[in-house]
Design a protein around this motif. Structure first.
Motif, mmCIF file in Angstrom:
data_model
loop_
_atom_site.group_PDB
_atom_site.id
_atom_site.type_symbol
_atom_site.label_atom_id
_atom_site.label_comp_id
_atom_site.label_asym_id
_atom_site.label_seq_id
_atom_site.Cartn_x
_atom_site.Cartn_y
_atom_site.Cartn_z
ATOM 1 N N THR A 190 14.033 41.522 -27.801
ATOM 2 C CA THR A 190 14.621 40.619 -28.791
ATOM 3 C C THR A 190 13.459 40.079 -29.629
ATOM 4 N N THR A 191 13.803 39.560 -30.794
ATOM 5 C CA THR A 191 12.728 39.199 -31.715
ATOM 6 C C THR A 191 13.170 38.127 -32.704
ATOM 7 N N ILE A 204 17.391 37.955 -32.768
ATOM 8 C CA ILE A 204 18.221 36.858 -32.210
ATOM 9 C C ILE A 204 17.779 35.499 -32.768
ATOM 10 N N ALA A 205 16.684 35.508 -33.539
ATOM 11 C CA ALA A 205 16.219 34.256 -34.159
ATOM 12 C C ALA A 205 15.796 34.572 -35.589
HETATM 13 N N1 URA Z 1 11.453 36.702 -29.018
HETATM 14 C C1 URA Z 1 10.361 36.136 -29.569
HETATM 15 O O1 URA Z 1 9.238 36.410 -29.151
HETATM 16 N N2 URA Z 1 10.532 35.258 -30.593
HETATM 17 C C2 URA Z 1 11.738 34.928 -31.072
HETATM 18 O O2 URA Z 1 11.834 34.113 -31.987
HETATM 19 C C3 URA Z 1 12.879 35.514 -30.475
HETATM 20 C C4 URA Z 1 12.708 36.403 -29.460
#
Ligand code: URA
Length: 276
Positions: free
Chosen positions: A100-101, A225-226
């Protein structure tokens, strides 16, 4: 691709940590141990799940008849190092992070899939292996397979550079508890945005750097997800989509690797498929 197998003694005895299950050559690496259940649920019936100490979990099975495995890596480079090291020592040659990122570009939407082909190395772990100038680059074959998988599944995706940090809060320019804010945090994110960096994560550059040093292939896909511009934070099903992209990429790579063997080639090129 041939990778030298190490004995348990050579690899520090650590391969015992993950048992002697038959994992095959391709491993998906989610961070969250619960994502092992999501993945196994998308594979053919009969996937086997395993629990290891320190919260690591794994699954082995088949996806559309292709052998597949997944091992959770927890959060951050230090947690990823052990499974990557152990499975590379066992002869596994391909690792795909399914994460996720947090997006930092306006044109990226929540739920999109980001396929990072390179990452800025703010992870810490990779610094302990090699000098800062060494690139954190994904395998071109794994990246191409992830792109083909996302195309086939019809998911929205982007390909480009990520930034991997050793910290979720201060490291990713977030305001911290007790009112702590790095004075230069906003500036750092702005610099990354201007350099066309798409997203923040906490494992990508450690995976890419160590995999390159170990002589194995690595790639990465992650669901957004963000969003650091809109302030949104939720999962709209993107995590399941990223897991499917990872599984499909293993299926594609298994086929490409067998085409390479038949043709006696070291690298896959798209014209193999055209000249079928
Ligand atoms: N993973 C992360 O490292 N940062 C985020 O904002 C969401 C998931």
């Amino acid at each position: 691709m041939s990778v030298k197998k190490m004995s348990a003694a050579e690899s520090g005895g650590v391969s015992k940590r993950f048992g002697n299950e038959e994992y095959g050559d391709y491993i998906l690496m989610p961070g969250d141990p619960q994502r092992i259940d999501t993945m196994a649920g998308q594979w053919d019936q009969g996937a086997k799940k395993l629990d290891f100490h320190r919260g690591y979990r794994a699954a082995v099975g088949l996806y559309q008849g292709t052998k597949i495995a997944a091992v959770s890596t927890g959060m951050g480079g230090p947690n990823l190092e052990s499974p990557l090291h152990d499975f590379a020592a066992k002869g596994v040659h391909t690792f795909i992070r399914v994460g996720t990122t947090g997006a930092i570009q306006e044109h990226v939407n929540m739920g999109d899939i980001i396929i990072n082909d390179a990452c800025v190395r703010l992870d810490g772990t990779s610094k302990q292996y090699v000098r800062d100038e060494f690139p954190a680059a994904a395998s071109f074959e794994v990246t191409m397979a992830l792109v083909q998988a996302a195309e086939k599944l019809g998911f929205r995706y982007h390909v480009g550079t990520g930034c991997t940090t050793a910290s979720f809060f201060a490291g990713q320019s977030r305001s911290c508890f007790n009112g702590y804010n790095r004075p230069y945090a906003e500036l750092e994110m702005r610099e990354l945005q201007q350099a066309q960096v798409l997203n923040y994560d906490m494992e990508g550059s450690a995976l890419f750097t160590l995999a390159r040093i170990f002589g194995v292939r690595a790639g990465m896909c992650a669901s957004v997800i963000a969003h650091r511009i809109t302030g949104e934070y939720f999962d709209d099903g993107g995590i399941e989509r990223a897991c499917l992209v990872g599984a499909e990429a293993v299926h594609i790579l298994t086929d490409w690797d067998s085409q390479k063997r038949v043709r006696g080639k070291q690298y896959y090129v798209p014209s193999f498929s055209v000249s079928e």
